[in-house]
Design an enzyme around this catalytic site. Structure first.
Site, short mmCIF file in Angstrom:
data_model
loop_
_atom_site.label_atom_id
_atom_site.label_comp_id
_atom_site.label_asym_id
_atom_site.label_seq_id
_atom_site.Cartn_x
_atom_site.Cartn_y
_atom_site.Cartn_z
N GLY A 17 -0.94 9.09 -45.91
CA GLY A 17 -1.64 8.02 -45.44
C GLY A 17 -1.26 7.34 -44.18
O GLY A 17 -2.17 6.81 -43.61
N HIS A 18 0.17 7.49 -43.83
CA HIS A 18 0.45 6.82 -42.56
C HIS A 18 0.50 8.04 -41.38
O HIS A 18 0.10 7.77 -40.26
CB HIS A 18 1.96 6.48 -42.57
CG HIS A 18 2.21 5.05 -43.41
ND1 HIS A 18 2.75 4.18 -42.95
CD2 HIS A 18 1.85 4.91 -44.76
CE1 HIS A 18 2.79 3.38 -43.78
NE2 HIS A 18 2.16 3.69 -44.96
N ASP A 122 5.55 4.02 -36.44
CA ASP A 122 5.22 3.44 -37.72
C ASP A 122 5.95 2.34 -37.95
O ASP A 122 7.10 1.92 -37.59
CB ASP A 122 5.12 4.36 -38.93
CG ASP A 122 4.42 4.11 -40.18
OD1 ASP A 122 3.38 4.42 -40.27
OD2 ASP A 122 4.88 2.91 -40.74
N GLN A 346 -11.46 14.18 -48.98
CA GLN A 346 -12.01 12.99 -49.37
C GLN A 346 -13.13 12.54 -48.43
O GLN A 346 -14.19 12.25 -48.84
CB GLN A 346 -10.99 11.87 -49.39
CG GLN A 346 -11.53 10.46 -49.78
CD GLN A 346 -10.64 9.41 -50.11
OE1 GLN A 346 -9.97 10.03 -51.25
NE2 GLN A 346 -10.27 8.46 -49.57
N TRP A 364 -5.92 1.78 -47.31
CA TRP A 364 -6.83 1.38 -46.28
C TRP A 364 -7.54 2.47 -45.73
O TRP A 364 -8.66 2.42 -45.11
CB TRP A 364 -5.78 0.70 -45.24
CG TRP A 364 -6.79 0.20 -43.91
CD1 TRP A 364 -6.50 0.67 -42.47
CD2 TRP A 364 -7.66 -0.77 -44.00
NE1 TRP A 364 -7.70 -0.04 -41.92
CE2 TRP A 364 -8.39 -0.76 -42.72
CE3 TRP A 364 -8.18 -1.74 -45.01
CZ2 TRP A 364 -9.24 -1.92 -42.44
CZ3 TRP A 364 -9.07 -2.68 -44.63
CH2 TRP A 364 -9.65 -2.62 -43.59
N SER A 366 -8.76 5.09 -47.30
CA SER A 366 -9.92 5.05 -48.09
C SER A 366 -11.00 4.14 -48.00
O SER A 366 -12.25 4.30 -48.15
CB SER A 366 -9.41 5.24 -49.74
OG SER A 366 -8.56 6.13 -50.08
N GLU A 385 -0.26 -2.93 -49.87
CA GLU A 385 -1.02 -3.97 -49.63
C GLU A 385 -2.55 -3.93 -50.10
O GLU A 385 -3.27 -4.32 -49.67
CB GLU A 385 -1.14 -4.20 -47.93
CG GLU A 385 -2.04 -3.45 -47.44
CD GLU A 385 -1.89 -1.77 -47.31
OE1 GLU A 385 -1.01 -1.32 -48.10
OE2 GLU A 385 -2.83 -1.22 -46.80
N GLN A 386 -2.78 -3.05 -51.10
CA GLN A 386 -4.07 -2.62 -51.57
C GLN A 386 -4.73 -3.91 -52.22
O GLN A 386 -6.10 -3.94 -52.16
CB GLN A 386 -4.05 -1.52 -52.65
CG GLN A 386 -3.49 -0.25 -52.08
CD GLN A 386 -2.88 0.84 -52.81
OE1 GLN A 386 -2.70 0.46 -54.42
NE2 GLN A 386 -1.96 1.68 -52.69
N1 UDP Z 1 -6.85 12.15 -49.67
C1 UDP Z 1 -7.72 13.31 -49.60
N2 UDP Z 1 -7.92 13.75 -50.51
C2 UDP Z 1 -7.16 13.73 -51.87
C3 UDP Z 1 -6.67 12.34 -51.83
C4 UDP Z 1 -6.29 11.58 -50.75
O1 UDP Z 1 -8.32 13.69 -48.60
O2 UDP Z 1 -7.47 14.40 -52.95
C5 UDP Z 1 -6.68 11.34 -48.32
C6 UDP Z 1 -7.72 10.11 -47.98
O3 UDP Z 1 -8.95 10.91 -47.48
C7 UDP Z 1 -7.13 9.28 -47.28
C8 UDP Z 1 -5.47 9.58 -47.62
O4 UDP Z 1 -5.39 10.79 -48.30
O5 UDP Z 1 -7.16 9.53 -45.73
C9 UDP Z 1 -5.19 8.51 -48.52
O6 UDP Z 1 -4.81 7.43 -47.90
P1 UDP Z 1 -5.02 5.85 -48.43
O7 UDP Z 1 -4.74 5.04 -47.25
O8 UDP Z 1 -6.32 5.53 -49.10
O9 UDP Z 1 -3.88 5.78 -49.65
P2 UDP Z 1 -2.52 6.20 -49.92
O10 UDP Z 1 -2.44 7.71 -50.31
O11 UDP Z 1 -1.85 5.96 -48.69
O12 UDP Z 1 -2.09 5.27 -51.18
#
Ligand code: UDP
Length: 468
Positions: A17-18, A122, A346, A364, A366, A385-386
């Site tokens: 995610g980062h 970051d 996704q 964020w 998503s 922070e969701q």
């Molecule tokens: N993602 C994806 N496929 C999956 C699960 C997640 O491509 O099966 C990607 C999603 O598109 C996003 C990232 O992983 O870019 C997840 O980031 P997000 O900030 O939504 O959540 P985090 O994983 O940091 O909790």
């Protein structure tokens, strides 16, 4: 602008995610002719390489990931931690990257061709601010969050006003950030509500150590969060500028090398793509996924499985827990639902014609990906922070709706009836319809923002000028 004068050093935090948005930023800058060096650890370098391989301007420098107790062997990325208990060990391990990071940066300052113009690192690596300062290199902070969430967290870490709210339903006074809705204690990240763990200290330290950074790079667009840009800058102090340059993933689609969506469509060999393409009705499938970090207990996954069935809506659900077995007798891949056990693309799923709603944890990335595709969200925030993102999405942007109970805060299980009602409202209800309209509008604005002359495009140029 003489692009050959620029050398931007990027140091992402080791989680999908980062990291991914910073790779998208690297590519957008490389397309403008700037030299980029990404500092990362060996196993993360392996997954980064294919992503940037078409860019000869992007270089990788590896530093070793520290050997630390309490982490699985070979773990260098937060997605490889198999339990929430590993989180603190992982976070603390990243602080030990300081020595090799400083040595690498020093070496680049002496021998770099050209030497670093700035470092973008970051926010979880807050100590890099002091490292850059000592070497006279401007440091910009990148935060995986939106501007609103950043401003709230920064304000509370400075003013500590949340300490006056002791019950989950209490209103939190956020000094320095104007809100059009009430923020409740339960909307805050756990690290601000509970101060019994080293995790809260880690984040507080990170928040404080990046004060006075040269700038903030935000994966957002001004039109989405304009009221919070100036307050965030004031909270940082010292003339720190915020550059809203997102949604970063859209640059690839608009300018770039990963242009799958809308041209050839998804690779039909993926079962999920085949299944989604076989839907006869557009916008009829709800996509269910909670990002790369969230761990749902089996009991919760059971309720979700029953809830989705009860809703009667078509769904595609990405399940990360390998060991979970679906207790409903429903066969995955039938007409109603598909359960996917592997990583899906996704952004692509959300852009497909069949997908009309997203049951999301409101990470964020998503949120941005869903809005960019005009898909409304049923928010089920879980951690970090969701809750702030979900609140902003529902109360301010009105491009999503919330679960009735708000969330599954601190391990509470959300029942099947509540899930079913939420999904039905999202896909067929009046509030879902209005949220879809809003999401479609914001999606159009997001795409405009990254095109030539758009707000994010201009901000990216302003950022480059500011360091030139
Ligand atoms: N993602 C994806 N496929 C999956 C699960 C997640 O491509 O099966 C990607 C999603 O598109 C996003 C990232 O992983 O870019 C997840 O980031 P997000 O900030 O939504 O959540 P985090 O994983 O940091 O909790």
């Amino acid at each position: 602008m003489d692009a050959s004068k620029f050398h931007i050093v990027i140091f992402p935090f080791m989680s999908q995610g980062h990291t991914i948005p910073l790779l998208d930023l690297s590519k957008a800058l490389s397309r403008r002719g700037l030299k980029i060096t990404i500092i990362t650890t060996p196993s993360n370098a392996l997954s980064i390489k294919p992503y940037v391989s078409q860019h000869s301007n992007i270089h990788l420098r590896e530093i070793p990931f520290p050997k630390t107790q309490g982490l699985p062997e070979g773990c260098e990325n937060m997605s490889q931690t198999s339990s929430p208990d590993h989180l603190l060990s992982f976070l603390n391990a990243t602080k030990l990257l300081r020595e090799p990071f400083e040595a690498t940066l020093k070496e680049m300052c002496r021998h770099g061709d050209p030497p670093p113009t700035c470092v973008i690192s970051d926010s979880f690596l807050g100590w890099t601010n002091a490292s850059c300062h000592s070497l006279g290199v401007p440091r910009l902070v990148f935060n995986g969050m939106g501007v609103f969430a950043m401003a709230v967290k920064k304000a509370l870490s400075i003013h500590q006003t949340h300490k006056g709210a002791t019950h989950d339903g209490d209103i939190v006074d956020v000094q320095g950030v104007e809100l059009s809705f009430h923020l409740l204690r339960r909307d805050l990240p756990r690290s601000l509500r509970v101060s019994d763990s080293g995790i809260s200290e880690f984040f507080l330290e990170a928040e404080r150590s990046d004060l006075g950074s040269f700038g903030v790079i935000a994966n957002s667009f001004v039109e989405l969060e304009k009221d919070h840009v100036l307050p965030l800058e004031s909270l940082y102090g010292n003339g720190t500028r915020t550059f809203c340059v997102g949604p970063l993933f859209l640059y690839d689609l608009m300018e770039g090398d990963q242009n799958e969506i809308g041209h050839n469509g998804p690779n039909p060999s993926f079962k999920w793509a085949e299944w989604l393409n076989s839907r006869v009705k557009g916008k009829s499938v709800v996509y269910v996924s909670f990002g790369s970090q969230a761990h749902l207990r089996d009991e919760q996954l059971d309720e979700l499985a029953y809830g989705l069935e009860l809703s009667g809506e078509d769904y595609i659900w990405v399940v990360r827990t390998k060991t979970w077995r679906n207790p409903t007798n429903v066969v995955s891949g039938g007409t109603k639902g598909l359960i996917v056990r592997e990583w899906v693309d996704q952004k692509l799923v959300l852009a497909l014609w069949a997908v009309g709603g997203f049951l999301s944890h409101c990470g964020w990335n998503s949120v941005l990906e869903s809005l960019a595709s005009g898909v409304p969200i049923l928010g089920w925030p879980m951690q970090a922070e969701q809750h702030l993102n979900a609140k902003y999405l529902v109360e301010e942007l009105k491009a999503g709706i919330g679960l009735e109970s708000g969330s599954a805060q601190d391990g509470k299980v959300v029942g099947r009836e509540e899930i079913s009602r939420g999904v039905k409202e999202l896909m067929r209800g009046e509030r879902g319809r209005k949220a879809r309209e809003k999401a479609i509008e914001l999606g159009r604005i997001a795409k405009r923002a990254v095109q030539v002359g758009g707000s994010s495009y201009k901000c990216l140029n302003e950022f480059i000028q500011s360091i030139g």
